[in-house]
Design an enzyme around this catalytic site. Structure first.
Site, PDB file in Angstrom:
ATOM      1  CE  LYS A   6     -13.237  -3.550  -5.395  1.00 30.55           C
ATOM      2  NZ  LYS A   6     -11.916  -3.862  -5.802  1.00 30.55           N
TER       3      LYS A   6
ATOM      4  N   GLY B 155      -3.134  -3.882  -4.326  1.00 27.39           N
ATOM      5  CA  GLY B 155      -1.796  -3.748  -4.174  1.00 27.39           C
ATOM      6  C   GLY B 155      -1.047  -4.581  -4.183  1.00 27.39           C
TER       7      GLY B 155
ATOM      8  CB  THR C 204      -3.354  -3.973 -11.999  1.00 30.56           C
ATOM      9  OG1 THR C 204      -4.783  -3.037 -11.482  1.00 30.56           O
ATOM     10  CG2 THR C 204      -1.798  -3.108 -12.967  1.00 30.56           C
TER      11      THR C 204
END
Lengths: 69, 261
Positions: free
Chosen positions: B98, B186, B208
């Site tokens: 990544k 996001g 998150t």
């Protein structure tokens, strides 16, 4: 004794090769398989760990996977 | 099974890629990963602690048959990212990465120029590159041209939980790029994940929103269901939006009440 920079820290160690250094730093052998080591910015593949002889002033990076996003 | 996520020739039944960071503890992390159904888990590459604590997350995840995707988080230049990717390849014996190169410390937005440069170098070195990038159709196309295995545009800034701020761009990216599109960063809650999948994303990478929720295991389950719902809705095809109402019951044949004269 060699003066090395290990993970950014100046150290005097009695280790000539990567396996020497990992033993000196008491990294358990069971954890060696998930480590990567670079010497002066060049990644040293596992099969060459014992072949690289450190020189005074070498910068060694020893890393492993951590939690991340 | 035909409906799978395929990246660089490897197929997965789950379309969720999950991060391994910020959970209240290790057990919650493992339970959350299991509840999410994710088969790909991201990890960072960091210096070992020479004062001890050598316990590795790698063996924990690998023994659960999870595919580990190392990231280059924390890198600000192509050179640092390439070096970190090479270390990751050696540590994890994987050519997947990544690719993350930050261009601004406050917003943590990606540096498109460094990203494209690093992608070109890494592809030449044999990596399967999954770049975390801005939701810019041109930048995404440049990454495709560089030979990336997927593109991973952000929905909004890392950890912000603002969801998808630019659906217009996401739709353009989807319409032009046939490589897997993984919405990365996001996502705030399950409906954000649904929306991304409804708009044709092939997968979502998040951390998150699950790890910092009040109940990570429950949120992981919610994300899985939200993604599945969105993906099925995308496959089914939504109706076009109309300005005015359109009756759903037949307009003819309505009974009329007889009136006495």
């Amino acid at each position: 004794m060699l003066n090395l920079i290990i993970n950014g820290e100046k150290r005097s160690v009695n280790a000539q090769t990567i396996p020497d250094l990992l033993q000196h730093e008491k990294v358990p052998q069971a954890h060696w398989q998930a480590l990567a080591v670079a010497c002066n910015g060049k990644v040293i593949t596992r099969d060459a760990w014992a072949d690289v002889a450190f020189k005074d002033g070498d910068a060694i990076e020893i890393v492993k996977p951590f939690v991340g996003g | 099974m035909s409906d799978q996520l395929t990246i660089a020739g490897k197929s997965f039944t789950s379309r969720l890629l999950i991060g391994s960071s910020m959970y209240p503890n290790q057990q919650v992390m493992l339970d959350s990963i299991a509840a999410s159904g994710a088969q790909i888990v991201t990890v960072a590459i960091r210096r070992i602690n020479l004062q001890g604590q050598h316990l590795s997350v790698q063996s924990l995840l690998a023994e659960r048959n999870l595919t580990l995707l190392p990231n280059t988080a924390g890198c600000y230049t192509a050179e640092d990212a390439v070096f970190t990717a090479e270390l990751a390849r050696e540590a994890l014996q994987t050519n997947w990465v990544k690719l993350e190169i930050i261009g601004d410390r406050e917003t943590l937005l990606p540096d498109a120029v460094e990203l494209i440069r690093a992608a070109e170098i890494l592809v030449k070195k044999g990596f399967a590159v999954l770049p975390y990038c801005s939701d810019d159709p041109v930048a995404c196309q440049r990454l495709v041209d560089a030979g990336c295995a997927a593109v991973m545009p952000l929905g909004s800034p890392i950890g912000s939980g603002q969801g998808i701020l630019n659906l217009y761009n996401l739709d353009i990216i989807r319409s032009r790029i046939s490589l897997p599109i993984i919405l990365d960063a996001g996502i705030g809650t399950a409906s954000d994940a649904t929306l991304a999948m409804e708009h044709g994303c092939d997968g979502i990478l998040l951390n998150t929103a699950i790890a910092k929720s009040n109940n990570p295991v429950l949120m992981a389950s919610a994300m899985r269901k939200g993604m599945e719902a969105g993906h099925e809705a995308f496959l089914a095809g939504r109706i076009p939006k109309k300005t005015h109402a359109q009756a759903s019951s037949p307009v003819s044949g309505l009974a009329t009440k007889a009136h006495k004269h």
